[in-house]
Enzyme design. Structure first.
Site, PDB file in Angstrom:
ATOM      1  N   GLY A 326       0.821  -1.208   0.000  1.00 40.65           N
ATOM      2  CA  GLY A 326       0.000   0.000   0.000  1.00 40.65           C
ATOM      3  C   GLY A 326       0.853   1.256   0.000  1.00 40.65           C
ATOM      4  O   GLY A 326       1.941   1.302  -0.578  1.00 40.65           O
ATOM      5  N   SER A 327       0.376   2.264   0.683  1.00 39.76           N
ATOM      6  CA  SER A 327       1.050   3.562   0.635  1.00 39.76           C
ATOM      7  C   SER A 327       2.386   3.591   1.359  1.00 39.76           C
ATOM      8  O   SER A 327       3.135   4.559   1.217  1.00 39.76           O
ATOM      9  CB  SER A 327       0.132   4.646   1.211  1.00 39.76           C
ATOM     10  N   THR A 328       2.719   2.556   2.135  1.00 36.25           N
ATOM     11  CA  THR A 328       4.058   2.520   2.734  1.00 36.25           C
ATOM     12  C   THR A 328       5.128   2.385   1.657  1.00 36.25           C
ATOM     13  O   THR A 328       6.303   2.653   1.916  1.00 36.25           O
ATOM     14  CB  THR A 328       4.188   1.345   3.730  1.00 36.25           C
ATOM     15  N   TYR A 329       4.719   1.994   0.456  1.00 41.43           N
ATOM     16  CA  TYR A 329       5.656   1.824  -0.666  1.00 41.43           C
ATOM     17  C   TYR A 329       5.971   3.153  -1.356  1.00 41.43           C
ATOM     18  O   TYR A 329       6.863   3.213  -2.194  1.00 41.43           O
ATOM     19  CB  TYR A 329       5.022   0.864  -1.671  1.00 41.43           C
TER      20      TYR A 329
END
Length: 678
Positions: A326-329
């Site tokens: 998700g947005s941690t990437y």
């Protein structure tokens, strides 16, 4: 005419010739016998003496004491404790049924164990001891001892067995031991005599199996005099074996137990890494399971319950579970774009709520859009449209190259089984795996950590530690062996531009501390201790057009297994990073609402080494935290030794290792992203 005739030979001469031949033959036979006797008595004497000794003396292996496992502060995680057991010798018992009847009045002997005992007695010699009951309590052991005169053929023994004092808290990391099974014996091919010892135990999962050679030790030898039937007469000599080496893990037991309590039985995982050394302080996979059940012999009922639990307690989610990050990437995508020069710190992108690619739309989690944002603001507010755009510019191969430099798509070198490699996809990978060309839409999905991208919680913690330190931090779990500490490793430079790393760190700081940061509610309020992080929400299912037209179903209204995963990564303190943390809550919903508060509490526990001050919590949470502290703690399952089965009855065969977590990804990785909230 007369004919000539030979003169007759005297009879005495004929007898003398025959006697000479006979004597010669007898002498030859006697000489052969004498030569043979000399060979047997002189030349081959040693050989036959050894053969005779082997018929009289048996050499038996003595199992070595298994090495123990400790945490970083020396607290025991896996120990050896006494095993009280009862055996029966048929030739001494007389009426076996009557003896078992009397014994069953003292300890419980289930019907299936009674049948097993009688069955084994028909297969083994009368003098061979048959196990009747193991892992007896001290009370049962004393009771049988006190009644020994009335129990002919019954013997009580004290051996060793493995015990895990903290039970489910460390079941996935430490693992457990179990009896050698037929499959393992066949794979060994007789190369290891120790495995032939009845009831010998070896590591099955976790560190127990990966460090088997270190923990097992070397067998001792016992020389036993036996009679012609193989019955033991006496022990002639004994050479004790070499006990296995003790291991010290990097795990902090107190922090690990707190993390497991904080997860509260959710299907979730947390990894905590000490940035300076790469030491894994916590590797928690929830829910756990009771490893002592496998040592004692797990029942069919409990085994079925573990297999059928939808939360998959047997799976080590921290290292084996893989999820769309998700947005941690987005930090990976940002660094790839900065390193390639396709964006700079001041460049802004306009977000109107969706990104058009041909006739398809890739949506932002905020339907109305974010307006104009630069890199720091895009990370702080987790704008999807910003990262669609820069992912398209930089391309998937450069993104995946940066991901591998940060530890995603690379298998960590850890002493536990089923460690996942994750996936940082490339064009060549898709062609080889699906025989399809890479599409721009695939790149847009990867830009927000969806699609084909997969990472484990441990990889996400490594990624965060590398961003925070600018070094290629490598995780490790073994801190010492055999009483000697291992040297702390020195991580090499990450070889990423320091200015670019600083820009990404500033964005992570804004996530927690800026007024519009997605995790502002989970910031740390203590002076001088600032938290930097990134929220993430990974989509489990694709939202249909009908659902979108209807306003999209709320995540909490869906069945549990269709909800989004909640993720968070972070490090603290911001100015002098010490610890990195990653959290994944399966089907937990939003990363900001579910995963971030857990990560905040865990990293504060690591920073303070215990209970942090109440002032470090947000004002609205302090009263609840105070009530939690004054409330008597609930008893933990690991505080009490599990009830061991009273007999050696057969139990279902446990797997050699926990089943890896299935890759959790969207239904169609190439479908347009829905833009779930970070």
């Amino acid at each position: 005419m007369s004919r000539w005739r030979p003169a007759p030979v005297p009879r005495s001469a004929r007898l003398t010739r025959r006697a000479a031949i006979l004597f010669a033959l007898q002498g030859g036979v006697m000489g052969a016998l004498a030569w043979r006797m000399r060979k047997l008595q002189v030349d081959d004497a040693q050989r036959y003496r050894l053969l005779a000794e082997e018929n009289r003396i048996n050499i038996r292996l003595i199992p070595p004491a298994r090495g123990q496992i400790f945490d970083r502060r020396g607290q025991p995680l896996a120990v050896n404790r006494q095993n009280y057991r009862v055996t029966l010798v048929r030739e001494q018992a007389g009426d076996v049924e009557a003896v078992l009847d009397r014994l069953s009045r003292l300890i419980e002997i289930p019907d299936h164990d009674r049948e097993r005992i009688l069955r084994e007695m028909t297969r083994k010699p009368a003098f061979v001891p048959i196990p009747v009951a193991e892992h007896l309590s001290w009370e049962d052991f004393a009771r049988v001892n006190a009644n020994a005169p009335a129990l002919p053929g019954i013997d009580v023994e004290v051996g060793q067995t493995r015990f895990y004092p903290h039970g489910p808290s460390l079941a996935h990391t430490v693992g457990y031991v179990g009896r050698v099974n037929e499959r393992e014996l066949e794979a060994d091919g007789g190369a290891t005599p120790l495995l032939q010892i009845p009831d010998f135990q070896i590591g099955k999962t976790g560190v127990e199996t990966r460090a088997e050679d270190v923990l097992r030790g070397a067998a001792g030898l016992s020389r036993i005099e036996v009679n012609a039937r193989g019955r033991k007469v006496r022990e002639l000599s004994r050479e004790e074996g070499q006990p296995g080496a003790d291991l010290q893990l990097t795990i902090d037991l107190d922090l690990q137990r707190y993390v497991m309590e904080r997860l509260g039985g959710e299907s979730a995982s947390v990894a905590v890494i000490e940035i300076a050394t790469g030491d894994v302080l916590a590797s928690a996979s929830s829910p756990g399971f009771e490893p002592n059940q496998f040592v004692f012999g797990i029942s069919s009922k409990n085994w079925s319950a573990l297999l059928n639990d939808p939360y998959r307690p047997l799976s080590n989610k921290t290292v084996a579970g893989v999820y769309p990050p998700g947005s941690t990437y987005k930090m990976v995508v940002a660094l790839a774009a900065l390193e390639k020069g396709v964006i700079d710190a001041g460049e802004s992108v306009f977000c109107n709520g969706r990104y058009q690619l041909g006739e398809s739309y890739f949506h932002c989690w905020r339907r109305g859009g974010h307006g104009h944002l630069d890199l720091r603001e895009a990370l702080s507010q987790s704008c999807d449209v910003f990262f669609y755009e820069i992912a398209r510019r930089v391309g998937i191969d450069a993104i995946s190259d940066m991901a591998r430099r940060l530890g995603v798509g690379v298998r960590p070198d850890l002493p536990v089984p089923a460690v996942s490699e994750g996936l940082a996809p490339t064009k060549d990978w898709k062609r080889a795996s699906y025989d399809q060309s890479w599409q721009v839409g695939d790149t847009l999905n990867a830009g927000i950590g969806q699609g084909y991208v997969l990472a484990s919680p441990m990889q996400l913690a490594v990624m965060t530690a590398r961003i925070a330190s600018g070094k290629a931090v490598a995780p490790r779990m073994i801190r010492g062996q055999g009483g000697r500490p291992l040297p702390d490793p020195e991580a090499p430079p990450l070889e990423v531009n320091a200015t670019h790393l600083r820009l990404v760190r500033e964005g992570m700081w804004s996530v927690m501390n800026a007024s519009r940061g997605t995790a502002r509610k989970s910031r740390i309020y203590a002076d001088g201790v600032e938290f930097a992080g990134k929220t993430g929400t990974s989509q489990v299912r694709r939202i249909t057009a009908a659902e979108r037209a209807a306003g999209v179903f709320r995540n909490e209204d869906l069945p549990w297994n269709r909800r989004d995963h909640a993720l968070f990564v972070g490090y603290a303190p911001y100015d002098a990073p010490r610890y990195a943390v990653s959290t994944v809550v399966e089907h937990g919903g939003g990363g900001s609402s579910t995963a971030a508060p857990i990560a905040r509490d865990v990293i504060m526990r690591a920073l303070w080494g215990g209970e942090p001050p109440l002032s470090a919590y947000p004002p609205g949470e302090r009263e609840a935290e105070m009530e939690r502290r004054i409330r008597p703690p609930a008893p933990r399952p690991e505080d009490a030794a599990p009830e061991a089965p009273p007999t050696t009855g057969a139990a279902p065969e446990a797997p050699a290792g926990p089943s890896p977590t299935p890759a959790t990804s969207p239904v169609d990785p190439s479908a347009p992203a829905s833009g779930r909230r970070a």
